[in-house]
Scaffold this motif. Structure first.
Motif, PDB file in Angstrom:
ATOM      1  N   TYR A  25      -3.344   4.502  -6.877  1.00 12.81           N
ATOM      2  CA  TYR A  25      -4.129   4.791  -5.673  1.00 12.81           C
ATOM      3  C   TYR A  25      -5.176   3.698  -5.428  1.00 12.81           C
ATOM      4  N   THR A  37     -11.503  10.126  -5.848  1.00 10.68           N
ATOM      5  CA  THR A  37     -12.673  10.811  -6.439  1.00 10.68           C
ATOM      6  C   THR A  37     -12.241  12.081  -7.143  1.00 10.68           C
ATOM      7  N   HIS A  80      -2.316  11.225 -14.753  1.00 10.08           N
ATOM      8  CA  HIS A  80      -3.422  10.999 -13.826  1.00 10.08           C
ATOM      9  C   HIS A  80      -4.019   9.607 -13.906  1.00 10.08           C
ATOM     10  N   GLU A 107       1.932  -2.033   7.692  1.00 12.65           N
ATOM     11  CA  GLU A 107       2.462  -2.974   6.712  1.00 12.65           C
ATOM     12  C   GLU A 107       3.697  -3.703   7.248  1.00 12.65           C
ATOM     13  N   ILE A 129      -6.868   9.136   3.252  1.00  9.61           N
ATOM     14  CA  ILE A 129      -6.995  10.246   2.305  1.00  9.61           C
ATOM     15  C   ILE A 129      -7.132   9.734   0.867  1.00  9.61           C
ATOM     16  N   THR A 164       0.995   3.987  -2.992  1.00  6.46           N
ATOM     17  CA  THR A 164       0.656   5.380  -2.727  1.00  6.46           C
ATOM     18  C   THR A 164       1.779   6.300  -3.202  1.00  6.46           C
ATOM     19  N   ALA A 205       0.828  -1.209   0.000  1.00  3.49           N
ATOM     20  CA  ALA A 205       0.000   0.000   0.000  1.00  3.49           C
ATOM     21  C   ALA A 205       0.860   1.255   0.000  1.00  3.49           C
ATOM     22  N   ALA A 206       1.894   1.261   0.828  1.00  2.00           N
ATOM     23  CA  ALA A 206       2.743   2.448   0.910  1.00  2.00           C
ATOM     24  C   ALA A 206       3.496   2.664  -0.404  1.00  2.00           C
ATOM     25  N   LEU A 264      -0.394   9.678   8.913  1.00  2.00           N
ATOM     26  CA  LEU A 264      -0.953   8.603   8.087  1.00  2.00           C
ATOM     27  C   LEU A 264       0.155   7.718   7.519  1.00  2.00           C
ATOM     28  N   GLN A 265       1.218   8.394   7.024  1.00  2.00           N
ATOM     29  CA  GLN A 265       2.333   7.670   6.439  1.00  2.00           C
ATOM     30  C   GLN A 265       2.975   6.740   7.469  1.00  2.00           C
ATOM     31  N   THR A 324     -10.370  10.475  -1.132  1.00  2.00           N
ATOM     32  CA  THR A 324     -10.435  11.851  -1.618  1.00  2.00           C
ATOM     33  C   THR A 324      -9.609  11.995  -2.881  1.00  2.00           C
ATOM     34  N   LYS A 325      -8.390  11.451  -2.842  1.00  2.00           N
ATOM     35  CA  LYS A 325      -7.522  11.543  -4.024  1.00  2.00           C
ATOM     36  C   LYS A 325      -8.179  10.860  -5.215  1.00  2.00           C
ATOM     37  N   ALA A 379      -6.094  17.187  -4.240  1.00  2.00           N
ATOM     38  CA  ALA A 379      -7.338  16.492  -3.938  1.00  2.00           C
ATOM     39  C   ALA A 379      -8.077  17.145  -2.778  1.00  2.00           C
ATOM     40  N   ASP A 436       1.589   9.298  -6.017  1.00  2.00           N
ATOM     41  CA  ASP A 436       2.002  10.688  -5.812  1.00  2.00           C
ATOM     42  C   ASP A 436       2.975  11.140  -6.901  1.00  2.00           C
ATOM     43  N   VAL A 464       1.059  11.751 -10.120  1.00  2.00           N
ATOM     44  CA  VAL A 464       0.324  13.019 -10.054  1.00  2.00           C
ATOM     45  C   VAL A 464       1.265  14.182 -10.364  1.00  2.00           C
ATOM     46  N   ARG A 480     -13.905  21.195   0.287  1.00  2.00           N
ATOM     47  CA  ARG A 480     -14.471  20.136   1.138  1.00  2.00           C
ATOM     48  C   ARG A 480     -14.730  20.633   2.546  1.00  2.00           C
ATOM     49  N   PHE A 490     -19.057  16.722  -3.886  1.00  2.00           N
ATOM     50  CA  PHE A 490     -17.697  16.197  -4.009  1.00  2.00           C
ATOM     51  C   PHE A 490     -17.650  14.721  -4.376  1.00  2.00           C
ATOM     52  N   LEU A 542       0.681   3.844   8.271  1.00  2.00           N
ATOM     53  CA  LEU A 542       0.669   2.901   7.166  1.00  2.00           C
ATOM     54  C   LEU A 542       1.936   2.042   7.187  1.00  2.00           C
ATOM     55  N   VAL A 580      -5.523  -2.749  -1.046  1.00  2.00           N
ATOM     56  CA  VAL A 580      -4.692  -3.416  -0.032  1.00  2.00           C
ATOM     57  C   VAL A 580      -5.146  -3.018   1.369  1.00  2.00           C
ATOM     58  N   ALA A 623       0.588  16.975  -4.191  1.00  2.00           N
ATOM     59  CA  ALA A 623      -0.339  15.958  -4.692  1.00  2.00           C
ATOM     60  C   ALA A 623      -1.568  15.869  -3.794  1.00  2.00           C
TER      61      ALA A 623
END
Lengths: 221, 624
Positions: free
Chosen positions: A186, A208, A179, B610, A202, A167, A163-164, B602-603, A205-206, B183, A171, A174, B537, B551, B606, A192, B179
């Protein structure tokens, strides 16, 4: 078979055995004791070193917690000492990771890169920690503009951090305006996380946001 | 073969090996021998066993956490061991994996660090300083050996070091912030019209006829619950209250009466004159008369006692002798006490000791209980005790008889208990004793409802017992129209409103697709019209429901109108008119700071998640 021997015979046999083997038995005992003592001393020394390294890391944790400018200087000094004096311990690698984080915060990406590369050189690149360091290195390289190397690292990963890694790839895409690829990355990361029973954070959000922009750019093109 | 082994033992290298083996056994921890592999572990993580005791400790820990979170109102089911066990085991496995990873990385805790923790724990302190005896006592009470406590502290330290090393060293780069801002700080142009709740409802009128039609089409859709008329025997202590034996009551009353009676108490003082061995009768009489006259002259009694009294013990206390209830002192004295009022002094009273002058200092009235009330209370408690006895005996007999009986009449008759019949009882409601859920559940249990047996005896609060039996089953009934009209109307109104919404949305969509602008439609139809350009948002003025919808909407030429219900019941019909990616530089310093803190967190989470997952995937875990 000892049953068949009379007591005298037994004593006699023992004596004979001692005459034949006494010296070598004594030598074996002395060697074994010396070896054990030496090994224990080495162990004692190395566990003392490990405890010192552990305490130094503890001091870094305390300094990190207070979080003012002076304690940042303390972190730097202590982390430097860990790297110099206990370079083979995992605490030294933690220290390098911490220094890299400080460097990124200050915008000094070259310093961050060199700290991460130092840590990576001391760690098995495929271990859980090694793969984490690689991830961070890729992210720093991407921020420096070297997205090609960054993507190369992320694509050759051993897969402990799906996942990391995904992600981070998203980024990078982007930032390059790719895109559709970002969306794919993403979505992979999101899948995952959900499979692990975790909220996607987050990522929703990214996703959508990119989806609606992709829809509108298809219209205009 | 034996020969070659024997030959081998002559070899010096082999002897070293043997000696090392012996040494290693000598250094083997005693604890491992005693507590080690009992062979009953609940799980094995890469060969490390998790014992049932460890699991139990983890379960108790989780319970304490739950109780701290939910307080006294906690549902006891949540504290069920079986329910907590899987989560507690997961936690233990995870902890074991992390510890193994830490050990593999040669992580240690120094004696100094452990000492610091131990020294900072208040319960180990006496008068503010660490106390070794206190330490051992507290640990022993908590079921810990110092060895185990230190081991757990060590584990705690290296786990938090690992956590800190992996998680707290994360960062966020500028590119990542950009990035994320694209969003999270995205800007959308939102336009919408409002259809009020009233307007919707007036377009969704439901006629009385249509309600009736729905009912008539299939009345069997509206039925009551199945009910039961139950026979039951309810007995309580009150049924067995019988008059008590008056003789026994009187005996009991007499024996306790004294405990409740408090006699009158009188505090007295005296002056005692004793005839000396060599004192003549005349001299003694003179002394007595002298005392009598000085008392009559109203001299202070206490002073006189100090001066004249031959009772050394009381003289210094002003002659004070303490309280009497009429039984403490010799008869002659007590009768004098009895005849005197407070403050009066007696004439000389002769006893074996000598002549006393007695003064009454204080009199405390006695207490006599309200005999009538006392007797009533006694009678009641005797009655109840006897009734309890009879009740328990009767319950036992009833249990015996009703278990074998084919109805309740027979055991009821045998024990002279009346069998009652209930009004209709459903699983969810009933009258009288059937208002208690426990009784209804027994009545509708398989044993009673399906097989038609007498129930077991159910104990209720207030010393009541009940046994029930199904007398008559009443199947679910079709309810009359009058009882269900309201429900049907509500259902119809709801679906009519939904249909009206959909129809409205559909017509607006098609008018818009034919080229009309939504704003023109709103003006023409008299709907309220609102616009917000560049809404984010967070922090826009739009209603929350509109933000959520806007949104999540698709944007583009063929993007459709969407609708959402606002919290006040009004309907918002929303058009998405533009989408712009967010710009990092448009964020305030505070917003940037909050975003980077959130992203770092968050990072880090995560990575840790993992990391743990990876450890797990590469581990060999056996659960039993």
């Amino acid at each position: 078979m000892a049953d068949h021997l009379e007591d005298d015979e037994q004593v006699e046999a023992l004596k004979r055995w001692w005459d034949e083997n006494g010296k070598s038995t004594m030598a074996a005992v002395v060697l074994a004791v010396a070896g054990t003592v030496g090994w224990q001393q080495y162990q004692g020394w190395s566990s003392q070193q490990a405890e010192l390294a552990s305490d130094t890391w503890g001091a870094i944790e305390v300094a990190l917690q207070s979080g003012d400018d002076r304690s940042t200087e303390d972190v730097r000094a202590l982390a430097g000492a860990l790297k110099d004096d206990f370079s083979r311990t995992v605490y030294a690698r933690f220290a390098a990771l911490q220094l890299a984080a400080l460097a990124v915060e200050e915008g000094n990406l070259d310093a961050a890169e060199s700290e991460l590369r130092w840590a990576l050189a001391k760690e098995d690149a495929n271990s859980e920690l090694g793969q984490l360091i690689q991830l961070r290195l890729a992210r720093v390289l991407a921020d420096k503009g070297d997205t090609a190397t960054a993507l190369e690292i992320l694509n050759s990963g051993m897969g402990a951090y799906p996942a990391a890694y995904a992600t981070a790839k998203g980024d990078i895409y982007v930032s390059e305006g790719r895109h559709a690829e970002a969306l794919g990355a993403y979505r992979d990361a999101r899948a995952v996380l959900l499979a692990l029973g975790n909220p996607p954070g987050i990522l929703d959000t990214k996703i959508t946001s990119i989806e609606s922009r992709l829809a509108s750019s298809e219209e205009s093109s | 073969m034996m020969q070659s082994i024997r030959a081998g033992t002559q070899n010096t290298g082999f002897k070293i090996l043997i000696f090392l083996i012996i040494l290693s056994f000598a250094g083997f921890g005693l604890e491992q021998v005693i507590f080690g592999s009992s062979g009953t572990s609940v799980a094995e993580v890469n060969g490390t066993e998790i014992t049932p005791q460890e699991l139990q400790v983890a379960i108790e820990g989780q319970k304490r956490q739950l109780m701290q979170i939910f307080g006294d109102n906690i549902d006891p089911e949540m504290l069920d061991d079986d329910r907590i066990r899987p989560r507690a085991l997961e936690e233990l496995i995870e902890r074991t994996l992390l510890l193994q990873a830490a050990t593999e990385n040669a992580m240690v805790a120094s004696s100094r660090a452990i000492g610091e923790i131990v020294g900072s724990i208040d319960v180990f302190k006496v008068d503010g300083a660490f106390d070794a005896d206190q330490y051992k006592v507290v640990l022993a009470n908590a079921g810990y050996t110092p060895e185990r406590f230190r081991r757990e502290q060590t584990q705690q330290i290296i786990l938090s070091q690992l956590q800190q090393g992996v998680l707290a060293s994360d960062f966020v780069t500028t590119a990542e912030l950009v990035a994320a801002a694209e969003a999270t700080a995205e800007e959308r142009d939102v336009r919408y019209l409002i259809v009020t709740d009233e307007a919707l409802r007036s377009s969704a009128e439901v006629s009385a006829d249509s309600v009736r039609q729905v009912y008539d089409r299939d009345p069997s859709l509206w039925t009551s619950d199945a009910t039961v008329i139950a026979d039951y025997i309810l007995i309580s202590r009150d049924d067995f209250l019988a008059p008590v034996d008056q003789v026994a009551l009187q005996e009991q009353f007499d024996s306790i009466q004294d405990e409740y009676t408090v006699a009158e108490q009188t505090l007295i003082a005296h002056i005692l004159l004793i005839q000396g061995d060599d004192e003549s009768v005349e001299a003694y009489t003179r002394r007595v008369d002298d005392a009598a006259s000085r008392i009559a002259a109203d001299e202070d009694f206490a002073d006189l006692a100090a001066e004249l009294s031959d009772d050394v013990g009381s003289a210094a206390l002003g002659g004070e002798l303490g309280f009497t209830d009429g039984t403490v002192f010799p008869e002659a004295m007590e009768s004098a006490v009895n005849s005197l009022a407070v403050g009066e002094v007696s004439a000389g009273v002769k006893t074996d000791a000598g002549t006393h002058f007695i003064r009454i200092l204080e009199r405390v009235a006695g207490e006599t209980p309200d005999y009538e009330q006392l007797k009533n209370e006694l009678e009641k408690s005797m009655q109840e005790a006897e009734a309890d006895q009879t009740l328990l005996v009767t319950v036992d007999e009833l249990r015996e008889l009703s278990f074998n009986a084919a109805d309740l009449q027979q055991p009821g008759g045998a024990l002279s208990l009346s069998v009652s019949q209930s009004s209709p009882v459903s699983l969810t409601s009933g009258d009288g004793v059937f208002s208690e859920r426990a009784v209804r559940e027994v009545l509708f249990s398989d044993e009673v409802y399906l097989e038609g047996n007498n129930s077991a005896i159910v104990e209720l609060s207030g010393n009541r017992f009940v046994v029930v039996r199904v007398a008559e089953k009443r199947a679910a009934e079709i309810l009359p129209f009058s009882e269900v009209a309201k429900t049907i109307r509500a259902d119809l109104e709801q679906s009519a409103e939904l249909a009206a919404k959909l129809a409205l949305l559909e017509s607006l969509r098609s008018r818009r697709n034919e080229g009309e602008r939504l704003e023109e439609i709103a003006t023409a139809e008299g709907y309220e019209w609102r616009v917000e350009l560049g809404a984010r948002r967070v922090g826009s003025l739009l209603p929350a429901e509109v933000v959520t919808l806007a949104f999540s909407m698709q944007y583009g030429m063929d993007a459709e109108l969407e609708s959402t219900q606002l919290v006040n019941g009004d309907l918002a019909i929303v058009e998405l008119a533009g989408v712009e990616p967010g710009q990092l530089e448009n964020l305030s310093l505070g917003e940037k700071g909050a975003m980077s803190a959130q992203l770092i967190q968050l990072q880090g989470q995560l990575s840790m998640l993992e990391y743990r997952t990876a450890l797990r995937d590469n581990a060999e875990i056996i659960t039993r």
